[in-house]
Design a protein around this motif. Structure first.
Motif, PDB file in Angstrom:
ATOM      1  N   PHE A   5      39.234  52.480  52.650  1.00  0.00           N
ATOM      2  CA  PHE A   5      40.383  52.725  51.643  1.00  0.00           C
ATOM      3  C   PHE A   5      41.818  52.762  52.624  1.00  0.00           C
ATOM      4  O   PHE A   5      41.803  53.307  53.142  1.00  0.00           O
ATOM      5  N   VAL A   8      48.229  52.796  50.979  1.00  0.00           N
ATOM      6  CA  VAL A   8      49.663  52.438  50.907  1.00  0.00           C
ATOM      7  C   VAL A   8      50.694  53.045  50.346  1.00  0.00           C
ATOM      8  O   VAL A   8      52.182  52.153  50.196  1.00  0.00           O
ATOM      9  N   LYS A  74      46.081  49.391  39.971  1.00  0.00           N
ATOM     10  CA  LYS A  74      47.291  49.031  39.804  1.00  0.00           C
ATOM     11  C   LYS A  74      47.293  48.293  39.437  1.00  0.00           C
ATOM     12  O   LYS A  74      48.644  47.809  38.511  1.00  0.00           O
ATOM     13  N   ASP A  75      47.026  46.926  39.579  1.00  0.00           N
ATOM     14  CA  ASP A  75      47.977  45.545  39.168  1.00  0.00           C
ATOM     15  C   ASP A  75      47.411  45.530  37.087  1.00  0.00           C
ATOM     16  O   ASP A  75      48.817  44.690  36.962  1.00  0.00           O
ATOM     17  N   HIS A  90      37.958  43.659  46.919  1.00  0.00           N
ATOM     18  CA  HIS A  90      38.273  43.292  48.478  1.00  0.00           C
ATOM     19  C   HIS A  90      40.428  43.451  47.525  1.00  0.00           C
ATOM     20  O   HIS A  90      40.152  41.870  46.924  1.00  0.00           O
ATOM     21  N   GLY A  91      41.172  44.022  47.849  1.00  0.00           N
ATOM     22  CA  GLY A  91      42.156  44.190  48.006  1.00  0.00           C
ATOM     23  C   GLY A  91      42.859  44.779  45.886  1.00  0.00           C
ATOM     24  O   GLY A  91      43.749  44.979  46.665  1.00  0.00           O
ATOM     25  N   ASP A  92      41.758  45.663  46.109  1.00  0.00           N
ATOM     26  CA  ASP A  92      41.848  46.614  45.090  1.00  0.00           C
ATOM     27  C   ASP A  92      42.685  47.432  45.247  1.00  0.00           C
ATOM     28  O   ASP A  92      42.924  48.113  46.512  1.00  0.00           O
ATOM     29  N   VAL A  93      44.050  47.771  44.204  1.00  0.00           N
ATOM     30  CA  VAL A  93      44.291  49.400  44.101  1.00  0.00           C
ATOM     31  C   VAL A  93      44.225  49.946  43.605  1.00  0.00           C
ATOM     32  O   VAL A  93      44.409  49.980  42.024  1.00  0.00           O
ATOM     33  N   CYS A  95      45.111  53.777  42.279  1.00  0.00           N
ATOM     34  CA  CYS A  95      46.035  55.305  41.670  1.00  0.00           C
ATOM     35  C   CYS A  95      45.538  56.651  41.122  1.00  0.00           C
ATOM     36  O   CYS A  95      45.134  56.547  40.353  1.00  0.00           O
ATOM     37  N   GLU A 100      48.077  55.360  45.985  1.00  0.00           N
ATOM     38  CA  GLU A 100      47.445  54.662  45.924  1.00  0.00           C
ATOM     39  C   GLU A 100      47.218  54.540  46.721  1.00  0.00           C
ATOM     40  O   GLU A 100      47.615  54.350  48.112  1.00  0.00           O
ATOM     41  N   ARG A 102      44.686  51.001  49.020  1.00  0.00           N
ATOM     42  CA  ARG A 102      43.943  49.686  48.691  1.00  0.00           C
ATOM     43  C   ARG A 102      42.053  49.715  49.284  1.00  0.00           C
ATOM     44  O   ARG A 102      42.272  50.417  50.665  1.00  0.00           O
ATOM     45  N   ARG A 104      39.438  47.854  51.520  1.00  0.00           N
ATOM     46  CA  ARG A 104      39.377  46.403  52.176  1.00  0.00           C
ATOM     47  C   ARG A 104      37.603  46.885  51.992  1.00  0.00           C
ATOM     48  O   ARG A 104      36.823  47.269  52.738  1.00  0.00           O
TER      49      ARG A 104
END
Length: 114
Positions: A5, A8, A74-75, A90-93, A95, A100, A102, A104
């Motif tokens: 994590f 970001v 977040k998305d 992978h890439g989920d953000v 909160c 925040e 992200r 990996r």
């Protein structure tokens, strides 16, 4: 397998705050408490002392909300259901309060099929 994590975005960066944390298959706890595997300082106390649980099962990492203030993706803005593991992509953000992070997901190259 390894989950990393990265912070970001954060409204408040505390001196000495870890901006990246790696989790192995053993998982761990994220929260404000010094006793967590990843302790995130939060003077506003939005992040719970034990905010989230990272776990690993059947080849995937999962995040479980154990907080009182929740975790959002977040998305989509969707909130995680408290106590229900969500598979981490992978890439989920996520909160956590004003922080925040992200995800990996790193795979051992020896595990790739040829």
């Amino acid at each position: 397998m390894e989950l990393v994590f990265d912070v970001v975005s954060a409204q408040q960066f505390a001196p000495g705050m870890l901006t990246s944390k790696s989790f192995k298959k053993a998982g761990g706890v994220i929260g404000r408490s010094e006793e967590c595997d990843w302790s995130i300082p939060d003077s506003k106390r939005i992040i719970s002392s034990r905010h989230a649980q990272v776990s690993y099962s059947d080849g995937h990492f999962y995040l479980t909300d154990t907080s009182s203030n929740g975790i959002q993706l977040k998305d989509s803005g969707a909130s995680l259901r408290r106590g229900e593991p969500l598979r981490i992509g992978h890439g989920d953000v996520f909160c956590l309060g004003e922080v925040e992070i992200r995800a990996r997901v790193l795979q051992d190259p020896a595990q790739f099929e040829e």
